[in-house]
Each structure stands twice: as C-alpha cells, then as structure tokens.
Design a protein around this motif. Structure first.
Motif, PDB file in Angstrom:
ATOM      1  N   ASN A  33      39.410  58.857  40.044  1.00 46.29           N
ATOM      2  CA  ASN A  33      39.844  58.136  38.852  1.00 46.29           C
ATOM      3  C   ASN A  33      38.717  57.229  38.380  1.00 46.29           C
ATOM      4  N   ASN A  34      38.580  57.093  37.069  1.00 48.31           N
ATOM      5  CA  ASN A  34      37.539  56.261  36.491  1.00 48.31           C
ATOM      6  C   ASN A  34      38.129  54.897  36.121  1.00 48.31           C
ATOM      7  N   ILE A  35      37.631  53.850  36.765  1.00 49.68           N
ATOM      8  CA  ILE A  35      38.073  52.492  36.434  1.00 49.68           C
ATOM      9  C   ILE A  35      37.202  51.992  35.297  1.00 49.68           C
ATOM     10  N   SER A  36      37.814  51.749  34.140  1.00 45.83           N
ATOM     11  CA  SER A  36      37.024  51.367  32.965  1.00 45.83           C
ATOM     12  C   SER A  36      37.010  49.864  32.715  1.00 45.83           C
ATOM     13  N   GLN A  37      38.018  49.155  33.201  1.00 47.22           N
ATOM     14  CA  GLN A  37      38.081  47.710  32.955  1.00 47.22           C
ATOM     15  C   GLN A  37      38.966  47.064  34.009  1.00 47.22           C
ATOM     16  N   ILE A  38      38.568  45.876  34.454  1.00 49.08           N
ATOM     17  CA  ILE A  38      39.430  45.095  35.343  1.00 49.08           C
ATOM     18  C   ILE A  38      39.511  43.672  34.809  1.00 49.08           C
ATOM     19  N   SER A  39      40.647  43.040  35.083  1.00 53.72           N
ATOM     20  CA  SER A  39      40.851  41.655  34.656  1.00 53.72           C
ATOM     21  C   SER A  39      40.230  40.710  35.683  1.00 53.72           C
ATOM     22  N   GLU A  40      40.326  39.444  35.378  1.00 55.08           N
ATOM     23  CA  GLU A  40      39.997  38.413  36.357  1.00 55.08           C
ATOM     24  C   GLU A  40      41.098  38.390  37.418  1.00 55.08           C
ATOM     25  N   PHE A  41      40.791  37.861  38.582  1.00 55.04           N
ATOM     26  CA  PHE A  41      41.815  37.635  39.597  1.00 55.04           C
ATOM     27  C   PHE A  41      42.711  36.497  39.132  1.00 55.04           C
ATOM     28  N   LEU A  42      43.991  36.584  39.446  1.00 57.03           N
ATOM     29  CA  LEU A  42      44.938  35.535  39.080  1.00 57.03           C
ATOM     30  C   LEU A  42      45.824  35.249  40.284  1.00 57.03           C
ATOM     31  N   GLU A  45      52.641  32.562  42.174  1.00 57.78           N
ATOM     32  CA  GLU A  45      53.741  32.432  43.128  1.00 57.78           C
ATOM     33  C   GLU A  45      54.483  33.759  43.240  1.00 57.78           C
ATOM     34  N   PRO A  46      55.106  34.035  44.385  1.00 59.80           N
ATOM     35  CA  PRO A  46      55.946  35.234  44.505  1.00 59.80           C
ATOM     36  C   PRO A  46      57.073  35.212  43.472  1.00 59.80           C
ATOM     37  N   VAL A  47      57.447  36.380  42.990  1.00 60.14           N
ATOM     38  CA  VAL A  47      58.505  36.522  41.989  1.00 60.14           C
ATOM     39  C   VAL A  47      59.637  37.342  42.601  1.00 60.14           C
ATOM     40  N   GLU A  48      60.849  36.863  42.443  1.00 59.59           N
ATOM     41  CA  GLU A  48      62.066  37.543  42.892  1.00 59.59           C
ATOM     42  C   GLU A  48      62.236  37.585  44.413  1.00 59.59           C
ATOM     43  N   PHE A  49      61.447  36.782  45.143  1.00 63.24           N
ATOM     44  CA  PHE A  49      61.684  36.579  46.571  1.00 63.24           C
ATOM     45  C   PHE A  49      60.947  35.312  47.000  1.00 63.24           C
ATOM     46  N   ALA A  50      61.413  34.725  48.097  1.00 59.99           N
ATOM     47  CA  ALA A  50      60.824  33.485  48.599  1.00 59.99           C
ATOM     48  C   ALA A  50      59.768  33.793  49.657  1.00 59.99           C
ATOM     49  N   SER A  51      58.614  33.156  49.514  1.00 58.47           N
ATOM     50  CA  SER A  51      57.539  33.283  50.492  1.00 58.47           C
ATOM     51  C   SER A  51      56.595  32.112  50.314  1.00 58.47           C
ATOM     52  N   SER A  52      55.965  31.699  51.400  1.00 62.14           N
ATOM     53  CA  SER A  52      54.954  30.650  51.300  1.00 62.14           C
ATOM     54  C   SER A  52      53.576  31.239  51.009  1.00 62.14           C
ATOM     55  N   ASN A  53      53.480  32.566  50.939  1.00 61.08           N
ATOM     56  CA  ASN A  53      52.206  33.244  50.680  1.00 61.08           C
ATOM     57  C   ASN A  53      52.025  33.478  49.187  1.00 61.08           C
ATOM     58  N   ILE A  54      50.935  32.947  48.648  1.00 64.68           N
ATOM     59  CA  ILE A  54      50.603  33.086  47.230  1.00 64.68           C
ATOM     60  C   ILE A  54      50.002  34.480  46.999  1.00 64.68           C
ATOM     61  N   PHE A  55      50.296  35.041  45.823  1.00 62.36           N
ATOM     62  CA  PHE A  55      49.742  36.340  45.460  1.00 62.36           C
ATOM     63  C   PHE A  55      48.408  36.197  44.744  1.00 62.36           C
ATOM     64  N   CYS A  56      47.538  37.156  44.980  1.00 60.61           N
ATOM     65  CA  CYS A  56      46.357  37.365  44.170  1.00 60.61           C
ATOM     66  C   CYS A  56      46.613  38.674  43.427  1.00 60.61           C
ATOM     67  N   ASN A  57      46.431  38.658  42.108  1.00 63.53           N
ATOM     68  CA  ASN A  57      46.742  39.810  41.264  1.00 63.53           C
ATOM     69  C   ASN A  57      45.548  40.177  40.401  1.00 63.53           C
ATOM     70  N   ILE A  58      45.523  41.446  39.997  1.00 63.73           N
ATOM     71  CA  ILE A  58      44.488  41.937  39.083  1.00 63.73           C
ATOM     72  C   ILE A  58      45.078  43.111  38.301  1.00 63.73           C
ATOM     73  N   ALA A  59      44.627  43.275  37.075  1.00 67.03           N
ATOM     74  CA  ALA A  59      45.012  44.434  36.268  1.00 67.03           C
ATOM     75  C   ALA A  59      43.784  45.322  36.099  1.00 67.03           C
ATOM     76  N   ALA A  60      44.020  46.621  35.955  1.00 67.56           N
ATOM     77  CA  ALA A  60      42.919  47.569  35.773  1.00 67.56           C
ATOM     78  C   ALA A  60      43.332  48.663  34.805  1.00 67.56           C
ATOM     79  N   ILE A  61      42.380  49.071  33.985  1.00 67.52           N
ATOM     80  CA  ILE A  61      42.555  50.259  33.163  1.00 67.52           C
ATOM     81  C   ILE A  61      41.787  51.377  33.852  1.00 67.52           C
TER      82      ILE A  61
END
Length: 138
Positions: A33-42, A45-61
């Motif tokens: 697969n060819n990755i053409s673009q990625i977002s910044e890391f963001l 907080e967890p969504v729809e469940f409880a956790s003390s662990n923070i998420f790191c997220n990224i989007a990619a085209i």
C-alpha cells in the motif's frame, strides 16, 4: 484493480505508542500500500471506556489495490501480529490496545456488512479527536 484512496485512523494506548503507530504504518506500506499523507500525532483520552492510559492517534491516506474486506483482513492481521488480543467487534466493548487501525473512508464508497461499515460514522461525526485528525483529509 486500480488504486483506491483510503483514509485510516490508527491509535495506541499501550507500550511505546508512537513507535507502535510507526510500526503499523511500516507494515501497511510493506503490504504493498502507498502511504501518501499522514497527520501529526495527537494525544487523546480514551473514548467509550475508562482507562488511565492516554491514546496516541494518527490519520493516514493510503492508496491500495485491496478491496474493503481484503483491507480489513490485512489490518486485522497487523493488529494481531503486533499483539492485539481483543477486538471490540468480537468482545462487544473497548479496552486498552497496543494498536487499533480503522478504515474511515474508502473512495466515496458506502458499505455495510457485519464486520465493516464505511464510512466510519463514529470517527467522522462523533469523536472530537477524530475530527481534529481528519480535518485536512476530508
């Protein structure tokens, strides 16, 4: 089959989160697969469940030759290979995870099956962190 434009959203809240995301992107690329673009890391907080662990997220085209179901199988294999043991569709709830990869859009396709819904409405319309990551992509 021609190349299909897909937007993916990746998240991790266990281990070395940024490295997990980078490894997942590497595996996606190594799968042809060819990755053409990625977002910044963001960080979010967890969504729809409880956790003390923070998420790191990224989007990619990415551009892929895979069909939606083939792509789903491919990314689920990456999740398992990286150590994810619970799938929210199977378990019925969310939990901490080393990697999560979601298909957000696949061209302009509207697709619904037991395993996959495109576009991914929760990420597009309900989750604030997703809207932030996707704002430059959609």
């Amino acid at each position: 089959m021609s190349q299909q434009k897909v937007i993916l959203l990746l998240g991790s809240n266990l281990g070395e989160q940024k490295k997990n995301l980078e490894l997942a992107l590497q595996k996606i690329s190594e799968g042809g697969n060819n990755i053409s673009q990625i977002s910044e890391f963001l960080m979010s907080e967890p969504v729809e469940f409880a956790s003390s662990n923070i998420f790191c997220n990224i989007a990619a085209i990415i551009f892929t030759h895979l069909s939606p179901i083939q792509l789903l199988d491919f990314i689920k294999d990456i999740e398992v290979e990286m150590g994810r043991s619970n799938d929210s569709k199977v378990s019925g709830g969310y939990a901490d995870r080393i990697i999560d990869i979601d298909i957000i859009t696949y061209n302009e396709l509207n697709f619904i099956s037991e395993r996959l819904e495109i576009p991914h409405k929760k990420h597009l319309f309900e989750r604030e962190f997703s809207r932030v990551l996707l704002k430059d992509f959609i």
